[in-house]
Design an enzyme around this catalytic site. Structure first.
Site, PDB file in Angstrom:
ATOM      1  CG  HIS A   1     -22.976  20.550  -4.094  1.00  0.00           C
ATOM      2  ND1 HIS A   1     -21.921  19.727  -3.810  1.00  0.00           N
ATOM      3  CD2 HIS A   1     -22.796  21.656  -3.341  1.00  0.00           C
ATOM      4  CE1 HIS A   1     -21.136  20.312  -2.922  1.00  0.00           C
ATOM      5  NE2 HIS A   1     -21.643  21.487  -2.628  1.00  0.00           N
TER       6      HIS A   1
ATOM      7  CG  ASP B   1     -20.123  17.219  -4.853  1.00  0.00           C
ATOM      8  OD1 ASP B   1     -20.827  17.326  -3.826  1.00  0.00           O
ATOM      9  OD2 ASP B   1     -20.435  17.728  -5.932  1.00  0.00           O
ATOM     10  CG  HIS B   2     -20.745  17.701   1.264  1.00  0.00           C
ATOM     11  ND1 HIS B   2     -20.340  18.916   0.802  1.00  0.00           N
ATOM     12  CD2 HIS B   2     -21.999  17.868   1.726  1.00  0.00           C
ATOM     13  CE1 HIS B   2     -21.307  19.784   0.962  1.00  0.00           C
ATOM     14  NE2 HIS B   2     -22.328  19.182   1.523  1.00  0.00           N
TER      15      HIS B   2
END
Ligand code: NAP
Length: 482
Positions: free
Chosen positions: A238, A175-176
């Protein structure tokens, strides 16, 4: 001050889907920047793999063009040196050709990582082929991209499939958002300072807002987005991760499982959300810019491009302090921030005319990553005690000076963490499942209630009803602005 680069040991990294959009825009430029920073050694190996017919030289040209387009100003004198560690193997995830050639390229005895930069429907067949060709050993690491399922059942099935070949410690679910500098700073601020943690609870915090606003629409991703919507595309992963980091208890140490255990407890303590606490929206056409329904090719689409929710956490720390989440496309500005809004002072010695002043701690993820704390001071000059709120601003670019440009971006950090074997910033399987277990009933709730998304204008803050979600509690959203 910033960069103390510790080179990693030589490794093999295979980017399956190495000709795709994510590889071009994010993965390859990130690897290049880490190479230029001296973190990736000359004898590491980066191998692209996909169905397109290409040889090593052809792929190096492809990578060079991707760097021209997406690596920005970053770079080093010897791009040729970076390209010399790049190779390519033609293979089909669904077929058997190419896999033996790939296995023959890898060097035994060192870290071997496989980045699954392909659609999730290929994850299982890739895992099977890695196993069949002797590439799924105990030291293998696999990186999987979002979306990790589209509901609890599919996420469970995906976890079970991958578990047939890999232990949890070998699976890096990316999950950047977790790789962003400010997100990690959130932990540093909370757990590295005495100042905030004593106040970090419902006794002192009135509410928390998390906003992730974009100005773009779903151009080019219409087909995927029509099936996902903002809840699945952004909130389940996110925003949920940000919520966990802001709300979790201090882990006993900064260790992958200790951190992820605490995040999981937050997700499990989330109350169900009723349809009254959810507002969904769809952006309208704007001049010659198509609206959401045109973008997704469905004139009757009921998918949301905007969502706002009021969330409650039932635990000792947060009972009574709501968290408001909001994310959407085609909004007023591109900005992501978390605002911790503290309560009023118990008594104002300055009288009612001094007005209401609140401390707000703002953690900005983009743009201008940084943190600012709104404090109340006396307005300068004569004329009595007038109060004014001013920000104590710590924009990283200013605070860190020229060193700030050396701060690695999210993909750089996360890929290097895979190579180093550090899973702290990756989602564990049970975390992903718990997030879906919370998300599924919310989606079922609006489907059962037959509540369709509300149209909103491009450049707005979403539907008016989202403002009302807070107004009815006597609160208001922070402005969406850069
Ligand atoms: P993409 O542009 O469609 O690229 C897909 C890649 O997979 C291409 O390299 C394609 O190359 C390869 N591929 C497709 N079928 C294959 C097969 N049977 N065997 C081997 N290779 C195959 O997709 P993307 O945007 O890069 O996205 C990749 C993954 O990352 C997806 O799961 C996506 O949801 C996720 N993701 C993407 C972004 C982004 O910004 N793009 C952001 C977050 C997550 P060939 O056609 O040559 O085989």
């Amino acid at each position: 001050m910033v960069s103390r680069v510790i080179p990693v040991d030589p490794f093999d990294l295979v980017v399956i889907g190495g000709t795709g959009d994510l590889a071009r825009r994010k993965i390859l430029p990130a690897l290049y920047r880490r190479f230029c920073a001296g973190q990736i050694p000359d004898d590491a190996q980066i191998i692209g793999a996909a169905r397109s017919e290409m040889d090593d030289a052809g792929y190096r040209d492809f990578v060079g063009a991707a760097l021209d387009e997406f690596a920005g100003a970053a770079g080093c004198d010897d791009r040729a040196r970076f390209l010399s560690i790049i190779g390519y193997v033609t293979l089909d995830a669904r077929g058997d050709g190419g896999w033996a050639a790939l296995a023959g390229r890898l060097e035994p005895g060192r870290v071997q990582a496989f980045y699954f930069s392909v659609g999730p429907s290929l994850f299982m067949t890739i895992a099977e082929r890695l196993q069949a060709h002797g590439m799924a050993g105990p030291d293998t690491r696999i990186v999987v991209e979002k979306p990790f399922g589209r509901d609890l059942a599919s996420a469970r099935a995906l976890n079970a499939d991958l578990a047939k070949y890999f232990d949890e410690g070998q699976i890096y679910r990316i999950d950047h958002y977790l790789g962003k500098e400010t997100v990690q700073n959130l932990m540093a601020i909370r757990f590295g300072n005495m100042l905030f943690e004593p106040l970090w609870n419902s006794q002192y915090v009135d509410h928390i807002q998390i906003t992730v606003a974009e100005t773009v629409g779903v151009e080019g991703r219409g087909e995927y987005y029509e099936r996902a919507g903002a809840m699945r595309d952004m909130v389940q992963n996110h925003l949920m991760q940000l919520l966990c980091l802001i709300a979790m208890e201090p882990p006993s140490k900064f260790d992958p499982d200790a951190v992820r255990d605490e995040k999981l407890k937050v997700i499990r303590a989330l109350d169900p959300v009723t349809p009254d606490d959810v507002v969904r929206g769809q952006y309208l056409a704007d001049g010659d810019r198509p609206g959401f329904r045109e973008h997704v090719g469905n004139a009757e689409s009921t998918t949301e491009s905007f969502i706002a929710l009021k969330v409650r956490i039932s635990n000792w720390r947060w009972a009574g302090t709501p968290i408001y989440l909001r994310t959407g496309k085609r909004l007023r500005a591109r900005t992501s921030e978390i605002d911790v809004v503290f309560k009023d002072t118990p008594h104002s010695i300055f009288g009612p005319e001094a007005g209401r002043h609140r401390n707000i701690l703002t953690i900005r993820l983009q743009p201008n990553e940084g943190i600012d704390l709104g404090v109340t001071i006396k307005e300068p000059g004569p004329g009595g005690m007038r109060l004014v709120d001013v920000p104590l601003d710590m924009t990283f670019a200013q605070a860190l000076g020229p060193d700030a440009k050396d701060v690695p971006d999210a993909y750089e950090r996360l890929i290097m963490d895979v190579i180093r074997g550090n899973q702290t910033l990756f989602m564990r399987g049970d975390e992903v499942e718990a997030a879906w277990a919370w998300t599924d009933p919310i989606i079922a709730g609006w489907e059962e209630a037959g509540k369709d998304p509300i149209p909103y204008d491009t450049g707005s803050a979403g539907p008016e009803e989202a403002l009302a979600l807070m107004h009815r509690d006597g609160r208001r959203w922070r402005e969406i602005r850069v």
